[in-house]
Design an enzyme around this catalytic site. Structure first.
Site, PDB file in Angstrom:
ATOM      1  CB  ILE A 168      12.684  22.400   7.909  1.00 17.93           C
ATOM      2  CG1 ILE A 168      12.334  22.542   6.467  1.00 17.93           C
ATOM      3  CG2 ILE A 168      11.771  21.520   8.520  1.00 17.93           C
ATOM      4  CD1 ILE A 168      12.562  21.132   5.619  1.00 17.93           C
ATOM      5  CD  GLU A 185      17.995  22.578   8.925  1.00 15.08           C
ATOM      6  OE1 GLU A 185      18.450  22.764  10.125  1.00 15.08           O
ATOM      7  OE2 GLU A 185      19.116  21.724   8.482  1.00 15.08           O
TER       8      GLU A 185
END
Length: 462
Positions: free
Chosen positions: A336, A378
């Site tokens: 991300i 992430e």
């Protein structure tokens, strides 16, 4: 670790802290000791039954042999039973022999014979019981014991018994009397006399109604003194056939009791064991569910529902035990973009929302055979078998576009989000660590290219 004792069967419930990826379900329930106890109990029960049957048989044999050791039953019929006594002698019919009482209650009398002696002299004592029906049935007795005192010079004496059988009567009682005579030497008269009853056959099956004693002709001249002191009948207290039948019935009934009790105990034990097994089955089912739940927790990421590293390692161990990849095996690392900025701007709770939504989008764009993993923070990993580079690029692009166009809201605020993707396609027999390293380098290039893009790893990258 919590232990539950369930009918001698030890059940282990692992705590959440236990690494259940290495848990073997076969170790959760240990019933070997309980099964051994069941076998020992059944064997000991059979041993007790065999001992009881053996003991009852030994006791039955002892009881049979005991019959011969039982004390005799003695019945003194004279003096004692109701009776009438009288003397008989030929002088009553014109003969020369006479008889006189010395002591009638003691059956003591004398006989006197003079010369010349008649052709058929007789002199003796007759003892009649009051009624034929009240006579003495001595068929169950083995012998008669009596004592006669005699003083005289006659050669022999005679004991007479008359029987009456009501079944044979025709109204004339004299015709229904049967006689038995036993001749004894006068020299034996003063001794204890024992007469075996078993040799008399059917005679002993009736009722003795008359007992007599007299002088056996020819009667020696002179005075003869006789006394019948007593008459006893001796026999076993029980008939042999009745005794043996009783022993056999007791032996049979005792064995039936032991066998029935054993069967009832076995039936009860089977019912109890069935209940225990049902209980254990319930425990087993519950524990299996618990085990699956804990395994799921240990192999998945609780926030996103994706596999964690531990779950992925277990899966890879089953797919590639040697750690070598097959060709056209694709690995994607999805990161991300600017996730730290999202946490700083919207808070960590918003970051969790972003992670969950991202994982949901990736999962919705994967196939059933693909493995989706939250690698850490992430960063996500997508493992795809039988996927060539062109197919991998199409899947990655679809995921990138879906995330970019997603409308993720937190507290009514839209959170813009993109991802960078690195793709590595395995070479034949390439190990996972090398493939992961090449894919990670491709992700690094995507980030350097400005993020929100896809980079396919060069097979020449080291």
């Amino acid at each position: 670790m919590l232990k539950l004792m369930a009918y001698r069967c030890v059940v282990f419930l692992p705590s959440a802290a236990l690494p259940l990826d290495i848990l073997d379900w076969s170790t959760l329930i240990d019933c070997s000791g309980w099964e051994l106890r069941m076998q020992k109990t059944s064997k000991s029960s059979l041993i007790l039954l065999y001992r009881a049957l053996f003991l009852s048989t030994v006791l039955a044999l002892v009881a049979i042999l005991t019959y011969f050791a039982l004390p005799d039953r003695k019945v003194r019929i004279l003096p004692g039973f109701g009776h009438e006594s009288h003397l008989f002698f030929d002088g009553e019919k014109g003969g020369l022999t006479t008889a006189n009482w010395v002591n009638q209650p003691a059956f003591h009398f004398t006989c006197t014979a003079t010369t010349p002696v008649t052709e058929t002299p007789y002199c003796g004592l007759s003892i009649n019981f009051h009624k034929f029906e009240n006579g003495i049935d001595y068929s169950n007795f083995q012998h008669i014991e009596l004592k006669i005192r005699y003083h005289g010079n006659n050669h022999r004496l005679r004991l007479k018994l008359h029987n009456f059988k009501p079944a044979h009567t025709n109204g004339d009682t004299q015709e229904t009397l049967q006689g038995l005579e036993v001749s004894i030497l006068a020299s034996d008269a003063n001794k204890l006399l024992v007469i075996d009853n078993r040799g008399w056959g059917n005679f002993s099956q009736g009722s003795t109604v008359d007992i007599g004693i007299d002088l056996v002709p020819p009667i020696a001249p002179g005075t003869h003194e006789l006394q019948l002191e007593y008459v006893e009948i001796h026999g076993k207290r029980f008939k042999a056939e009745s005794w043996y039948l009783g022993v056999a019935l007791l032996w049979l009934l005792s064995n039936l009791f032991f066998i029935t009790r054993h069967l009832m105990q076995q039936e009860k034990r089977i019912r109890n064991d069935s209940q225990r097994l049902s209980t254990l089955a319930l425990y087993s089912n519950d524990l299996q569910q618990e085990s699956q739940h804990y395994k799921l927790l240990s192999n998945t990421d609780p926030l996103t529902g994706a596999l964690n590293r531990n779950g992925f390692a277990t899966d890879m161990g089953q797919r590639s035990p040697a750690g070598k990849m097959e060709s056209n095996t694709t690995l994607m690392i999805i990161d991300i973009d600017h996730f730290k900025r999202i946490n700083d701007s919207y808070g960590h709770d918003a970051g969790d929302v972003v992670l969950r939504e991202t994982a949901k989008i990736i999962h919705n764009n994967t196939r059933a055979a693909d493995r989706f993993v939250r690698w850490g923070g992430e960063e996500f990993v997508l493992y795809c078998e039988n996927t060539n580079p062109q197919q991998a690029l199409l899947i990655a692009e679809k995921i990138r576009l879906s995330i970019e166009s997603a409308n993720i809201l937190y507290n009514s605020a839209a959170i813009p989000m993109t991802v960078s993707v690195g793709i590595g396609v395995a070479l034949a027999s390439e190990d996972f660590d090398h493939l992961f390293k090449r894919t990670d380098q491709a992700l690094y290039k995507a980030k350097n290219m400005g993020r929100n893009c896809i980079v396919l790893s060069d097979t020449n990258d080291k």
